[in-house]
Design a protein around this motif. Structure first.
Motif, PDB file in Angstrom:
ATOM      1  N   LEU A  42       0.870  -1.162   0.000  1.00 25.05           N
ATOM      2  CA  LEU A  42       0.000   0.000   0.000  1.00 25.05           C
ATOM      3  C   LEU A  42       0.914   1.221   0.000  1.00 25.05           C
ATOM      4  N   ASN A  44       1.588   5.496   0.172  1.00 32.55           N
ATOM      5  CA  ASN A  44       1.063   6.719   0.757  1.00 32.55           C
ATOM      6  C   ASN A  44       0.721   7.738  -0.337  1.00 32.55           C
ATOM      7  N   ASP A  45      -0.180   8.630  -0.012  1.00 31.11           N
ATOM      8  CA  ASP A  45      -0.463   9.802  -0.845  1.00 31.11           C
ATOM      9  C   ASP A  45      -0.951  10.888   0.101  1.00 31.11           C
ATOM     10  N   ASP A  46      -1.121  12.095  -0.420  1.00 32.74           N
ATOM     11  CA  ASP A  46      -1.481  13.227   0.455  1.00 32.74           C
ATOM     12  C   ASP A  46      -2.986  13.420   0.626  1.00 32.74           C
ATOM     13  N   THR A  48      -5.827  10.661   0.314  1.00 34.67           N
ATOM     14  CA  THR A  48      -6.747   9.625   0.795  1.00 34.67           C
ATOM     15  C   THR A  48      -6.919   9.754   2.311  1.00 34.67           C
ATOM     16  N   PRO A  49      -8.154   9.832   2.796  1.00 36.35           N
ATOM     17  CA  PRO A  49      -8.372   9.955   4.243  1.00 36.35           C
ATOM     18  C   PRO A  49      -7.868   8.716   4.995  1.00 36.35           C
ATOM     19  N   LEU A 109      -5.610   6.484  -3.739  1.00 36.47           N
ATOM     20  CA  LEU A 109      -4.883   5.385  -3.074  1.00 36.47           C
ATOM     21  C   LEU A 109      -4.309   4.400  -4.099  1.00 36.47           C
TER      22      LEU A 109
HETATM   23  N1  TYC Z   1      -1.261  10.408   4.006  1.00 43.28           N
HETATM   24  C1  TYC Z   1      -2.703  10.313   4.066  1.00 43.28           C
HETATM   25  C2  TYC Z   1      -3.264  11.492   4.849  1.00 43.28           C
HETATM   26  O1  TYC Z   1      -2.520  12.214   5.513  1.00 43.28           O
HETATM   27  C3  TYC Z   1      -3.152   9.010   4.760  1.00 43.28           C
HETATM   28  C4  TYC Z   1      -2.785   7.793   3.983  1.00 43.28           C
HETATM   29  C5  TYC Z   1      -2.255   6.699   4.663  1.00 43.28           C
HETATM   30  C6  TYC Z   1      -2.979   7.692   2.626  1.00 43.28           C
HETATM   31  C7  TYC Z   1      -1.941   5.520   3.993  1.00 43.28           C
HETATM   32  C8  TYC Z   1      -2.645   6.543   1.925  1.00 43.28           C
HETATM   33  O2  TYC Z   1      -1.835   4.279   1.945  1.00 43.28           O
HETATM   34  C9  TYC Z   1      -2.137   5.441   2.612  1.00 43.28           C
HETATM   35  N2  TYC Z   1      -4.563  11.700   4.781  1.00 43.28           N
END
Ligand code: TYC
Length: 116
Positions: A42, A44-46, A48-49, A109
């Motif tokens: 999985l 990360n991105d800025d 996705t909740p 995501l």
């Molecule tokens: N970084 C995202 C945020 O701050 C949370 C997040 C966590 C997104 C894990 C993707 O695979 C992920 N809302």
């Protein structure tokens, strides 16, 4: 396939029975074949909740809430985490399910797989 040789007390060499058996016993060990395994990652991105990611981990990977929060936070902090290890077909199905579900909910995501 590995060939193992036995000689001496455990083999049939030099048993002293005078029967003329002078060979060395060889044993072929059958090797069990295991299917290759794939890690599902999985990313990360800025956008996705956090709660959505936790929900995805519970829904598609059967991970309990506390562990799902832990894994989500690992991805959030480190950028990526392994969420499970599966056969090719299962890993591919998980990736497709997560990507479809994220897209349907309009979140960026990303979920990928790689050979272990
Ligand atoms: N970084 C995202 C945020 O701050 C949370 C997040 C966590 C997104 C894990 C993707 O695979 C992920 N809302």
């Amino acid at each position: 396939m590995r060939t193992e040789m036995m000689a001496g007390p455990s083999g049939n060499e030099g048993d002293g029975n005078g029967a003329g058996e002078t060979g060395v016993a060889t044993k072929t060990k059958p090797k069990t074949q295991r299917p290759p395994l794939y890690k599902v990652l999985l990313l990360n991105d800025d956008y996705t909740p956090m709660e959505f990611v936790v929900h995805v981990l519970e829904r598609f990977f059967g991970i309990n809430h506390a562990q799902a929060v832990e894994i989500m936070l690992t991805v959030h902090k480190k950028g990526v985490a392994v969420v499970g290890v599966f056969s090719f077909e299962i890993a591919e199905t998980k990736v497709t399910q997560v990507m479809d579900y994220a897209r349907r909910n309009q979140h960026p995501l990303q979920c990928t797989m790689e050979k272990e």
